[in-house]
Write a protein that holds these residues in place. Structure first.
Motif, PDB file in Angstrom:
ATOM      1  N   LEU A   1       1.171  -0.842  -0.232  1.00  0.00           N
ATOM      2  CA  LEU A   1      -0.402   0.338   0.178  1.00  0.00           C
ATOM      3  C   LEU A   1       0.765   1.299  -0.152  1.00  0.00           C
ATOM      4  O   LEU A   1       1.979   1.251   0.939  1.00  0.00           O
ATOM      5  N   ASP A   2       0.605   2.603  -0.286  1.00  0.00           N
ATOM      6  CA  ASP A   2       1.212   3.406  -0.986  1.00  0.00           C
ATOM      7  C   ASP A   2       0.637   3.966   0.870  1.00  0.00           C
ATOM      8  O   ASP A   2      -0.183   3.718   1.523  1.00  0.00           O
ATOM      9  N   THR A   3       1.485   5.429   0.756  1.00  0.00           N
ATOM     10  CA  THR A   3       0.999   5.358   2.467  1.00  0.00           C
ATOM     11  C   THR A   3       0.504   7.143   2.228  1.00  0.00           C
ATOM     12  O   THR A   3       1.640   7.831   1.222  1.00  0.00           O
ATOM     13  N   PRO A   4      -0.109   8.593   3.189  1.00  0.00           N
ATOM     14  CA  PRO A   4      -0.992   7.442   4.410  1.00  0.00           C
ATOM     15  C   PRO A   4      -1.884   6.916   3.271  1.00  0.00           C
ATOM     16  O   PRO A   4      -2.298   7.055   2.872  1.00  0.00           O
TER      17      PRO A   4
END
Lengths: 386, 386
Positions: free
Chosen positions: B15-18
């Motif tokens: 997953l990319d964040t945030p």
């Protein structure tokens, strides 16, 4: 410019509330003001699009449809690159896992998207990514002028040069980038002038260190709304970044970076109740509509969750959003003001000026624009998220 | 339930964040806990959907696919009605101009959407709308048990009866609705039990006044997460509303309405820098990712902008988001804790537990769900705005 308030008023009554209004005449005046200052000081302007997150605002702010511009998220970079803005700086320290997304934006839209960093570990990650992909990547070293947040200290030559060496030759070291964030805590004009000068001096010191070792550093980028508005000399600086000045807000007014009358964004709300026993007028603009930002709490004038204006945008003396629940704003007189609570019957429309335009605008997916002739007209979409 | 943390971990790194995580096992446990309490107390449950704003969460929370449920905006009402939720209460005082939108929701989706009000002016507006449209509209009178916000005082028989008379016969006066909002400021269990009992007593007093004059008031609706969790006797109450308990948050933990380990939502973030000279670890979850909510600032334990956990969701002792800029979180030890800053290298993933789930979740358009088996799986969309 003369605004036809009657025309705007008729349109406003057709909007459901809460919603976000943008006064285009004030937006354009704010943009003209800063652009004029920066042109006189001989530096380029790279507007920060993190406040507006709207291509319609961006096109009015940028010096060309291609930019330059600054973004705070890669989602912004994608949104603006897709709409032709190709000269972009992503001004948050790069996380290694985001480099593939940066590369995809650069390739897909031919964007000159630069990243920033302030550590050898990041420089090594960028160098490794360039080596693995065979791509070049423009990089700026973040320098910290005032201890506010991230960045290499300007006098830390060892770290600056270590970052330069770790980058090697595949990344394209463009220069240095600074943000005098502590200026948000100031309010005295002389202090703001000094903060701007300190930001410039830190930039030149860091760039000088890198140039002394053979990195040309063609870009020297500084910026915060307060320092951009107060800089008197930008010699040696090549570009200035600023964003919230476009809209203005109560925090900036408290700092002295704008006047309350310059604030271009407001939340349109409706009176939904009264608590005369408490001196409260209840509206449908709670913290979801205003954001939870209480940035004026530490300033000389605490504006609560926002300053209350009539439907035409004229502040009502000493009336603020004193408390907020999710969908309820509690409007009351500023404590100690000694004023008189106005008679605002059920259904009355009001406008609330926000503490912090970046936070308030992020609660919405669109701007309802009061156009230059005073008529409520265009709807400009905006993005949020990552 | 045993969670396979290894499986979740592999998914989280993609997953990319945030981004916003939702732990389904904790969500279901929170739901089961309150539903069990209310069933034992013999009252119906009308979950408030303002925290989650997601049909996937709503279907797990409601006792039937049709409801009952509570909403805080008409956009929520439209979103849920379109998805089959037809037993709805819009629990914010009605503005007259919104009645047409209420009527459209009722007609288009056959929804039994009720509105609330606390003034004669609103009652007259509702009666006039019913008369003009020929439609009936269910109405609840909002009663104020604790001086928190809106509502008729429970002992103000004159106003209660005046509202009833102003409504006349076209609107369908269903009963009374209360929200013991001041319970958010409590933390002692005995005080919370008393607040719940005061909410019930106020409801019965107001309903008794109306019944004494011939309005049957079949519905007596109370609710706030703290009072719902602490009520010991709900005799005479017909339904309870609560929302934030589904997710839990640090404010509720500070009140004593949940444990920190019950909190089902967290923000996944990445370490992007370090300032060892200041004891800071910089992440990409700033206030845009956490919201500006500082609800624990006034509690016994100030959690800053959130409590820092490792990637698996285990709190790291005394580590909080001490400061936040728009896209930067400044992680540091809690002041005075005397702990040791952990070694969290560039790229480390962390989870941040939020102060206020309603505010933090509103910064996102989706939940990344850690499903019951511990695997990162479904993405549940959510709505925002009005």
């Amino acid at each position: 410019m003369t605004i036809d308030k009657t025309a705007a008023k008729a349109g406003l009554d057709a909007l459901d509330t809460p919603c976000l209004l943008l006064d285009e005449a004030k937006l354009l005046a704010n943009l003209d003001g800063l652009r004029g200052r920066l042109a006189a000081l001989g530096v380029a302007f790279r507007p920060h699009l993190k406040t507006a997150k709207s291509i319609d605002v961006a096109r009015r702010a940028m010096t060309s449809p291609q930019g330059p511009a600054t973004v705070s998220t890669l989602k912004e970079a994608e949104y603006f690159a897709e709409r032709g803005v190709t000269d972009l700086t992503y001004a948050v320290g790069i996380a290694p896992h985001k480099l593939d997304r940066v590369g995809a934006i650069r390739r897909r839209w031919g964007a000159d998207l630069a990243v920033i960093l302030d550590s050898v570990a990041q420089a090594q990650a960028v160098a490794a990514w360039c080596s693995a992909t065979g791509e070049r990547l423009p990089v700026m070293i973040e320098v910290d002028p005032d201890g506010h947040r991230s960045g290499v200290k300007p006098h830390d030559a060892d770290l600056l040069l270590a970052i330069g060496r770790a980058l090697g030759s595949d990344p394209d070291l463009r220069g240095v980038l600074l943000h005098a964030g502590d200026s948000y805590g100031l309010s005295d004009p002389n202090s703001l002038v000094r903060a701007a000068e300190a930001e410039r001096a830190a930039a030149l010191q860091a760039a000088g260190t890198l140039r002394g070792e053979g990195w040309p550093c063609p870009v020297v980028s500084v910026g915060s709304t307060p320092t951009a508005r107060h800089a008197r000399d930008l010699g040696g600086v090549t570009e200035v970044r600023a964003g919230v000045f476009m809209f203005g807000d109560l925090v900036q007014a408290g700092i002295g970076s704008c006047a309350v009358d310059d604030i271009a964004v407001s939340v349109l709300t409706t009176v939904i109740g009264h608590r005369p026993d408490r001196g409260w007028i209840i509206t449908d603009a709670g913290w979801m509509a205003m954001s939870r930002d209480r940035g004026t709490a530490g300033q000389a004038v605490d504006q609560g969750y926002g300053l209350v204006c009539d439907r035409d945008g004229t502040p009502i003396p000493d009336l603020i959003v004193a408390q907020a629940n999710q969908e309820h704003g509690v409007v009351a007189l500023r404590p100690g003001s000694g004023g008189t609570l106005p008679d605002l019957p059920l259904g009355t429309r009001l406008r609330i000026l926000p503490n912090h335009a970046c936070a308030t605008a992020a609660q919405y997916d669109r701007y309802h624009v009061i156009e230059k002739d005073g008529r409520l007209g265009a709807v400009w979409p905006r993005i949020n998220g990552w």
